[in-house]
Design a protein around this motif. Sequence first.
Motif, mmCIF file in Angstrom:
data_model
loop_
_atom_site.group_PDB
_atom_site.id
_atom_site.type_symbol
_atom_site.label_atom_id
_atom_site.label_comp_id
_atom_site.label_asym_id
_atom_site.label_seq_id
_atom_site.Cartn_x
_atom_site.Cartn_y
_atom_site.Cartn_z
ATOM 1 N N SER A 126 117.881 70.301 -18.535
ATOM 2 C CA SER A 126 118.323 70.472 -17.026
ATOM 3 C C SER A 126 118.711 71.515 -17.014
ATOM 4 O O SER A 126 118.895 72.438 -16.697
ATOM 5 N N LEU A 144 118.120 75.014 -15.435
ATOM 6 C CA LEU A 144 118.599 74.594 -13.582
ATOM 7 C C LEU A 144 118.993 76.321 -13.171
ATOM 8 O O LEU A 144 118.507 76.789 -12.281
ATOM 9 N N ALA A 196 115.359 77.827 -12.629
ATOM 10 C CA ALA A 196 115.297 77.276 -11.381
ATOM 11 C C ALA A 196 115.627 77.280 -10.234
ATOM 12 O O ALA A 196 114.831 77.734 -9.264
ATOM 13 N N ALA A 202 110.359 70.458 -16.310
ATOM 14 C CA ALA A 202 111.384 69.523 -15.668
ATOM 15 C C ALA A 202 111.136 70.736 -14.600
ATOM 16 O O ALA A 202 111.528 70.625 -13.496
ATOM 17 N N MET A 225 112.223 70.635 -10.287
ATOM 18 C CA MET A 225 113.027 71.174 -9.358
ATOM 19 C C MET A 225 113.095 72.197 -8.944
ATOM 20 O O MET A 225 113.369 72.623 -8.031
ATOM 21 N N SER A 285 112.068 71.722 -5.647
ATOM 22 C CA SER A 285 113.183 71.145 -4.256
ATOM 23 C C SER A 285 113.979 71.928 -4.380
ATOM 24 O O SER A 285 114.336 71.575 -2.896
ATOM 25 N N ILE A 286 114.552 73.263 -5.052
ATOM 26 C CA ILE A 286 115.452 73.545 -5.194
ATOM 27 C C ILE A 286 114.307 74.798 -3.948
ATOM 28 O O ILE A 286 116.019 75.822 -2.837
ATOM 29 N N ILE A 316 119.138 71.204 -4.328
ATOM 30 C CA ILE A 316 119.676 72.048 -6.013
ATOM 31 C C ILE A 316 120.352 70.139 -6.740
ATOM 32 O O ILE A 316 119.480 70.128 -8.060
ATOM 33 N N GLY A 351 116.917 68.265 -7.013
ATOM 34 C CA GLY A 351 116.449 68.660 -7.654
ATOM 35 C C GLY A 351 116.706 68.331 -9.447
ATOM 36 O O GLY A 351 115.982 68.702 -10.150
ATOM 37 N N ALA A 352 118.338 68.386 -9.371
ATOM 38 C CA ALA A 352 118.201 68.565 -11.142
ATOM 39 C C ALA A 352 118.138 67.763 -11.462
ATOM 40 O O ALA A 352 117.200 67.141 -12.545
ATOM 41 N N GLY A 382 114.471 65.815 -12.293
ATOM 42 C CA GLY A 382 114.701 67.263 -13.546
ATOM 43 C C GLY A 382 114.809 66.448 -14.546
ATOM 44 O O GLY A 382 113.839 65.931 -15.909
ATOM 45 N N SER A 431 122.535 60.540 -7.258
ATOM 46 C CA SER A 431 121.403 61.048 -6.449
ATOM 47 C C SER A 431 121.708 60.670 -5.150
ATOM 48 O O SER A 431 122.422 62.209 -3.865
#
Lengths: 238, 385
Positions: free
Chosen positions: A29, A33, A36, A110, A114, A117-118, A156, A159-160, A163, A223
């Motif tokens: 991840s 990231l 991503a 993943a 990510m 979402s990002i 972010i 998303g992370a 993932g 989260s």
Amino acid sequence: MLEFIQGFQLSEFEITALILSLKVSGVASLCVLPLAIFIGYLLSRTSFWGKSLFEAIVYLPLVLPPVVIGYLLLMSFSTQSILGRFLLDNFGFQFAFKWQGAALAVAVVALPLMVRSIRLAFDLIDLKIEQAALTLGASPLRVFLTISLPLALPGIISGAILGLARGLGEFGATITFAANIPGQTQTLPLAMYRFIQTPGAELMAARLCIIAIIIAIIALVLSELLTRKMKNKLAGVK
Amino acid sequence: MSYLNIKIRKRMGNHSLAFNLELPKSGVTMIYGPSGAGKTSLINMISGLMTPDMGKIKFADTVLFDSHKGINVKTYKREIGYVFQDARLFPHLNVKQNLFYASKATANDESNRLIKLLGLATLLKRMPNTLSGGERQRVAIGRALLSKPKLLLLDEPLASLDTEKKKELLGYFKQVVKQLNIPILMVSHDESEAMTLADNLVLLEAGKVLDYGPLESVWNKRSQGGNIDNQIHSMAYSAVHKFDHLDYAMSQVEFVHEKSGRLTGSFLWMKAQGMGQHQTSGDLKKTVLKKQVDTSNKFRLLIDAQDVSISLENSSLSSIRNRIVCRIVSCQEVGREQSLLVNMADTNGVIFMAKISNWAWREMKLKMGMKVVAQIKSTSLVPIQ
């Protein structure tokens, strides 16, 4: 049942699998990231030739059977392949059957989650706010670092975590590409799979199941808390 | 002397914009026009947020845009401040961080003075979402000014506020403008805003510049045109306050020449505004002669042509306080309204415009060059400030 709960002290085997799972998913991840964020920003803010195709490739692992991903990785990175050969010859490094291989499989799976979402987070930022920063003399890089990135941070982070959670559950691609080697590539789901396959190890499988559930809940709560904190900050609540 | 030279074209869907403008170095220029005229597009192209299809934009000695030479200076290098209609504060930064976002913004005596002037000193630690609309706009104005721009653009910064807040912010803004030494371009469709702040006026309509120049000349020329689609035909004047007549709560004001800034010698009575020194009562003539008039303290006066009437004889008494002897200099029909805009010049050359019916014109046997009395109800006059 009582015995089951009382005996809930993690065995060495379980700890190994747990730590390996966290390591594989965490490293994957973290490494993926920045990529991503880059791809998410690219998809949100730019248009270029072949964007649709690029987008399709990025999102492909979402819909492909994980075993296909594992197979493709194996084809690309096994020591028989050109790329795998190159890495082994020049850097003495190989992915297949190592924890790094498991991490690579997790990363591929993943990444699209990510990016989605990002990208959404960048899409939601009012471009006008970035324009305002430009009129104040801030360079595009400074605008990205001080405006876009902080404003996209809730997206972010979620998303992370998404993932990461997906990575912890990764099974198909990992077992195909990195195999099921205890202490090396045997993450929680893989260990669980082995217990399910072994007659009489149902209890061990159930214990791993509970661990997996607990980790998932922790990830979701974390989260949620982080996102709420960010939202509160934006709303001016201390 | 022109400071900002604009000659640009831009196609936007079905509309096309073509702006040719030369603006002076100092003062506030109001870009005025109906919505859809291209006001915001014009300042967006000056700021670089929008790129013209062709043409040239030159500011001071710098070419900001030139389609022939392929020059297009990036927005962040233009040093042009921009206050948007919707403030656009950075939601994740507090007021202080917003104010000092620009790398050129430094905390010093000057910035402290500006923060005080805008009434922001107590808000520094607040987050933008907790501010009221007026507060947000004040922060946006401060933020733009602290970036030390060479030109300031404002896109209807007061439009989102209610009348009360608008008045308050206009006050703040007027003070700030006085202390600034940079040209300001302000988009507006609010005439009181234009009258309060602007020295120059740019009239836009349907993507074209109708006219530009000193505010009163441009405004009055437009009103005198008669056939334009606006319903309001008003004349703008600069005036200074002479003194108050406390017995009747009236103020006397004197018109000022727009270009020379000299007093014209023509007066009007209006409701006391408490803007000048108060006289206790009594000897009017003495106070008139003695008062030192401060011509730097001008304000604008807008006289609606509907509030001006024409009478023939000056002898009889009237409830109307302002009765000015004039000659009719021109006359213009208003659309299909069956009414006329009559321009009259007094002995000092100040022009008054009355909107009267065709019927009255015929019955009074009015003619060009005829001596008449322009009557203006003093209660209809309100200074814009």
